[in-house]
Motif scaffolding. Structure first.
Motif, PDB file in Angstrom:
ATOM      1  N   ALA A  46      34.727  26.524  39.467  1.00  0.00           N
ATOM      2  CA  ALA A  46      33.542  26.139  38.691  1.00  0.00           C
ATOM      3  C   ALA A  46      32.506  25.468  39.581  1.00  0.00           C
ATOM      4  O   ALA A  46      31.310  25.465  39.263  1.00  0.00           O
ATOM      5  CB  ALA A  46      33.963  25.207  37.557  1.00  0.00           C
ATOM      6  N   ALA A  47      32.937  24.885  40.705  1.00  0.00           N
ATOM      7  CA  ALA A  47      32.004  24.167  41.589  1.00  0.00           C
ATOM      8  C   ALA A  47      31.363  25.083  42.629  1.00  0.00           C
ATOM      9  O   ALA A  47      30.533  24.634  43.417  1.00  0.00           O
ATOM     10  CB  ALA A  47      32.754  23.035  42.294  1.00  0.00           C
ATOM     11  N   ILE A  48      31.740  26.347  42.617  1.00  0.00           N
ATOM     12  CA  ILE A  48      31.205  27.278  43.616  1.00  0.00           C
ATOM     13  C   ILE A  48      30.032  28.046  43.017  1.00  0.00           C
ATOM     14  O   ILE A  48      30.173  28.650  41.943  1.00  0.00           O
ATOM     15  CB  ILE A  48      32.307  28.267  44.074  1.00  0.00           C
ATOM     16  N   PRO A  49      28.852  28.023  43.652  1.00  0.00           N
ATOM     17  CA  PRO A  49      27.704  28.738  43.087  1.00  0.00           C
ATOM     18  C   PRO A  49      28.010  30.199  42.759  1.00  0.00           C
ATOM     19  O   PRO A  49      27.532  30.716  41.745  1.00  0.00           O
ATOM     20  CB  PRO A  49      26.649  28.609  44.193  1.00  0.00           C
ATOM     21  N   ALA A  50      28.805  30.862  43.571  1.00  0.00           N
ATOM     22  CA  ALA A  50      29.146  32.265  43.290  1.00  0.00           C
ATOM     23  C   ALA A  50      30.083  32.387  42.094  1.00  0.00           C
ATOM     24  O   ALA A  50      30.301  33.488  41.581  1.00  0.00           O
ATOM     25  CB  ALA A  50      29.781  32.915  44.520  1.00  0.00           C
ATOM     26  N   GLY A  51      30.652  31.268  41.630  1.00  0.00           N
ATOM     27  CA  GLY A  51      31.481  31.268  40.430  1.00  0.00           C
ATOM     28  C   GLY A  51      32.888  31.799  40.629  1.00  0.00           C
ATOM     29  O   GLY A  51      33.616  32.048  39.666  1.00  0.00           O
ATOM     30  N   ARG A  52      33.282  31.973  41.854  1.00  0.00           N
ATOM     31  CA  ARG A  52      34.609  32.541  42.121  1.00  0.00           C
ATOM     32  C   ARG A  52      35.040  32.186  43.537  1.00  0.00           C
ATOM     33  O   ARG A  52      34.208  31.782  44.357  1.00  0.00           O
ATOM     34  CB  ARG A  52      34.574  34.065  41.974  1.00  0.00           C
ATOM     35  N   PHE A  53      36.328  32.342  43.799  1.00  0.00           N
ATOM     36  CA  PHE A  53      36.800  32.291  45.177  1.00  0.00           C
ATOM     37  C   PHE A  53      36.414  33.595  45.876  1.00  0.00           C
ATOM     38  O   PHE A  53      36.147  34.610  45.226  1.00  0.00           O
ATOM     39  CB  PHE A  53      38.324  32.142  45.224  1.00  0.00           C
ATOM     40  N   GLY A  54      36.401  33.565  47.195  1.00  0.00           N
ATOM     41  CA  GLY A  54      36.100  34.774  47.948  1.00  0.00           C
ATOM     42  C   GLY A  54      37.324  35.672  48.068  1.00  0.00           C
ATOM     43  O   GLY A  54      38.442  35.300  47.694  1.00  0.00           O
ATOM     44  N   ALA A  55      37.083  36.868  48.590  1.00  0.00           N
ATOM     45  CA  ALA A  55      38.168  37.824  48.836  1.00  0.00           C
ATOM     46  C   ALA A  55      38.393  37.924  50.344  1.00  0.00           C
ATOM     47  O   ALA A  55      37.456  37.761  51.135  1.00  0.00           O
ATOM     48  CB  ALA A  55      37.794  39.188  48.271  1.00  0.00           C
TER      49      ALA A  55
ATOM     50  N   ASP B 170      41.000  26.069  39.268  1.00  0.00           N
ATOM     51  CA  ASP B 170      39.999  26.386  38.233  1.00  0.00           C
ATOM     52  C   ASP B 170      38.773  25.484  38.381  1.00  0.00           C
ATOM     53  O   ASP B 170      37.632  25.926  38.276  1.00  0.00           O
ATOM     54  CB  ASP B 170      40.605  26.211  36.837  1.00  0.00           C
ATOM     55  N   LYS B 171      39.000  24.195  38.635  1.00  0.00           N
ATOM     56  CA  LYS B 171      37.867  23.263  38.830  1.00  0.00           C
ATOM     57  C   LYS B 171      37.083  23.648  40.081  1.00  0.00           C
ATOM     58  O   LYS B 171      35.844  23.586  40.096  1.00  0.00           O
ATOM     59  CB  LYS B 171      38.379  21.828  38.967  1.00  0.00           C
ATOM     60  N   ALA B 172      37.801  24.040  41.122  1.00  0.00           N
ATOM     61  CA  ALA B 172      37.131  24.419  42.377  1.00  0.00           C
ATOM     62  C   ALA B 172      36.247  25.641  42.157  1.00  0.00           C
ATOM     63  O   ALA B 172      35.108  25.687  42.620  1.00  0.00           O
ATOM     64  CB  ALA B 172      38.176  24.694  43.462  1.00  0.00           C
TER      65      ALA B 172
ATOM     66  N   PRO C 127      36.853  28.697  49.964  1.00  0.00           N
ATOM     67  CA  PRO C 127      38.119  29.013  49.291  1.00  0.00           C
ATOM     68  C   PRO C 127      38.268  30.523  49.098  1.00  0.00           C
ATOM     69  O   PRO C 127      37.371  31.178  48.564  1.00  0.00           O
ATOM     70  CB  PRO C 127      37.964  28.315  47.931  1.00  0.00           C
ATOM     71  N   ILE C 128      39.387  31.060  49.555  1.00  0.00           N
ATOM     72  CA  ILE C 128      39.612  32.513  49.518  1.00  0.00           C
ATOM     73  C   ILE C 128      40.895  32.795  48.731  1.00  0.00           C
ATOM     74  O   ILE C 128      41.939  32.178  48.989  1.00  0.00           O
ATOM     75  CB  ILE C 128      39.741  33.080  50.958  1.00  0.00           C
ATOM     76  N   ASP C 129      40.797  33.707  47.780  1.00  0.00           N
ATOM     77  CA  ASP C 129      41.957  34.094  46.958  1.00  0.00           C
ATOM     78  C   ASP C 129      43.057  34.727  47.807  1.00  0.00           C
ATOM     79  O   ASP C 129      42.783  35.301  48.861  1.00  0.00           O
ATOM     80  CB  ASP C 129      41.518  35.129  45.898  1.00  0.00           C
ATOM     81  N   ASP C 130      44.282  34.658  47.270  1.00  0.00           N
ATOM     82  CA  ASP C 130      45.440  35.333  47.886  1.00  0.00           C
ATOM     83  C   ASP C 130      45.726  34.850  49.298  1.00  0.00           C
ATOM     84  O   ASP C 130      46.080  35.648  50.175  1.00  0.00           O
ATOM     85  CB  ASP C 130      45.236  36.864  47.905  1.00  0.00           C
ATOM     86  N   THR C 131      45.533  33.562  49.546  1.00  0.00           N
ATOM     87  CA  THR C 131      45.878  33.003  50.846  1.00  0.00           C
ATOM     88  C   THR C 131      46.862  31.850  50.652  1.00  0.00           C
ATOM     89  O   THR C 131      46.853  31.177  49.610  1.00  0.00           O
ATOM     90  CB  THR C 131      44.640  32.468  51.592  1.00  0.00           C
ATOM     91  N   GLU C 132      47.685  31.636  51.667  1.00  0.00           N
ATOM     92  CA  GLU C 132      48.633  30.523  51.661  1.00  0.00           C
ATOM     93  C   GLU C 132      47.867  29.206  51.481  1.00  0.00           C
ATOM     94  O   GLU C 132      48.290  28.313  50.755  1.00  0.00           O
ATOM     95  CB  GLU C 132      49.396  30.537  52.993  1.00  0.00           C
ATOM     96  N   GLY C 133      46.708  29.131  52.154  1.00  0.00           N
ATOM     97  CA  GLY C 133      45.919  27.904  52.099  1.00  0.00           C
ATOM     98  C   GLY C 133      45.560  27.535  50.665  1.00  0.00           C
ATOM     99  O   GLY C 133      45.761  26.394  50.232  1.00  0.00           O
ATOM    100  N   MET C 134      45.047  28.491  49.890  1.00  0.00           N
ATOM    101  CA  MET C 134      44.611  28.149  48.538  1.00  0.00           C
ATOM    102  C   MET C 134      45.795  27.903  47.624  1.00  0.00           C
ATOM    103  O   MET C 134      45.715  27.099  46.705  1.00  0.00           O
ATOM    104  CB  MET C 134      43.676  29.239  47.977  1.00  0.00           C
ATOM    105  N   LYS C 135      46.927  28.592  47.894  1.00  0.00           N
ATOM    106  CA  LYS C 135      48.127  28.309  47.087  1.00  0.00           C
ATOM    107  C   LYS C 135      48.569  26.867  47.310  1.00  0.00           C
ATOM    108  O   LYS C 135      48.954  26.163  46.389  1.00  0.00           O
ATOM    109  CB  LYS C 135      49.264  29.263  47.491  1.00  0.00           C
TER     110      LYS C 135
END
Ligand code: COA
Length: 268
Positions: A218-227, A214-216, A197-205
């Motif tokens: 929390a499920a990512i070991p890095a704790g965030r979406f990618g850039a 927000d739930k997604a 999951p990558i922030d600021d993409t049409e896909g994630m919107k």
């Protein structure tokens, strides 16, 4: 904030020519920008000329490189072959193609029309083949050609509501291995990136709006979406000579998302 691209030498891709499908927006716009920033001349393609014109102008201003936009639907072999030829006519050669054009939406399999399934296969899978096939003769001439396929991690599991995109991206990953084997003897490497999951993409919107996102996270070991720049950095590495012995491989860039077992309600 420092960019993950800062690590690369500014003229790393000087003299390179790349064509990026789906380069008008999102992750592939980021890859096109990174390549141009590091010295490459770039052609971006998508279906909408007005989007390409705006992005190409912005990337030229930001990078000082020649960035052109040519409308081409990857589902139409003649369209993409023409865009590739125009790129070679303009820049004299082609070293790299990035197969990023993709379409997606959420739909239960039982409600998805055959044409809905086919449409996503046509764009993601057939479109990637059409582009690679049309680029082959030029990549062979380049002597150090690269096919970079952007896939996903959806098909590593039975991701719900994503049967169409999962099947398409599984096919793309298969093609990455096939082309690496068949085209290695022509000096062409074929690699993939599977973004999480990558922030600021049409896909994630579209796929993870609001509290689903927000739930997604929390499920990512890095704790965030990618850039987007984190995918672009992987795309620069795979294009560079540092990756000269890497072919047939799909690099997952997802903050550990796809290896995390759902916690089944257990806190840790
Ligand atoms: N749910 C279910 N089916 C859908 C759908 C949705 N949200 N969106 C499209 N479809 C189906 C259509 O119903 C149609 O099937 P039908 O003829 O049986 O009704 C089929 O897919 C083709 O749709 P259409 O809108 O004619 O195709 P298109 O080529 O114009 O665009 C997409 C298809 C997939 C690319 C479209 O969703 C789109 O333009 N998305 C924006 C870009 C995008 O997806 N970016 C990537 C994000 S990861």
């Amino acid at each position: 904030m420092a960019s993950p691209l800062d690590i690369f030498r500014g003229d790393l891709l000087a003299g390179h020519v790349a064509l990026v499908t789906g380069g008008g927006t999102g992750i592939c716009r980021g890859i096109a920008e990174a390549y141009a920033r590091l010295g490459a001349d770039v052609c971006i393609t998508s279906r909408k000329q007005e989007v390409l014109d705006k992005t190409a102008a912005e990337l030229r201003a930001a990078t000082g490189r020649a960035v052109i936009g040519i409308a081409a639907d990857v589902r139409k072999p003649d369209d993409i072959a023409s865009a590739i030829k125009q790129t070679v006519d303009k820049f004299g050669k082609l070293d790299t193609i990035v197969n990023g054009a993709a379409g997606n939406f959420l739909s239960p399999a039982a409600a998805l029309s055959p044409n809905g399934f086919k449409t996503v296969i046509d764009i993601d899978l057939n479109g990637s083949f059409n582009t690679a096939r049309a680029a082959f003769e030029y990549l062979q001439k380049a002597g150090d050609g690269l096919v970079l396929n952007i896939s996903a991690t959806l098909h590593y599991h039975g991701t719900p509501l994503q049967i169409h995109a999962s099947a398409a991206k599984a096919g793309v990953d298969a093609m990455t291995r096939n082309l690496a084997v068949e085209w290695g003897r022509f000096g062409i490497r074929c690699v993939g990136i599977a973004p999480g999951p990558i922030d600021d993409t049409e896909g994630m919107k579209r796929l993870a709006p609001g509290d689903v996102g927000d739930k997604a996270r929390a499920a990512i070991p890095a704790g965030r979406f990618g850039a987007i720049d984190e995918i672009a950095a992987a795309a620069v590495f795979l294009r560079s000579h540092a990756a000269a012995y890497i072919t047939g491989h799909v690099l997952v860039v997802d903050g550990g998302h796809c290896v995390a077992t759902p916690p089944l309600g257990v806190s840790f």
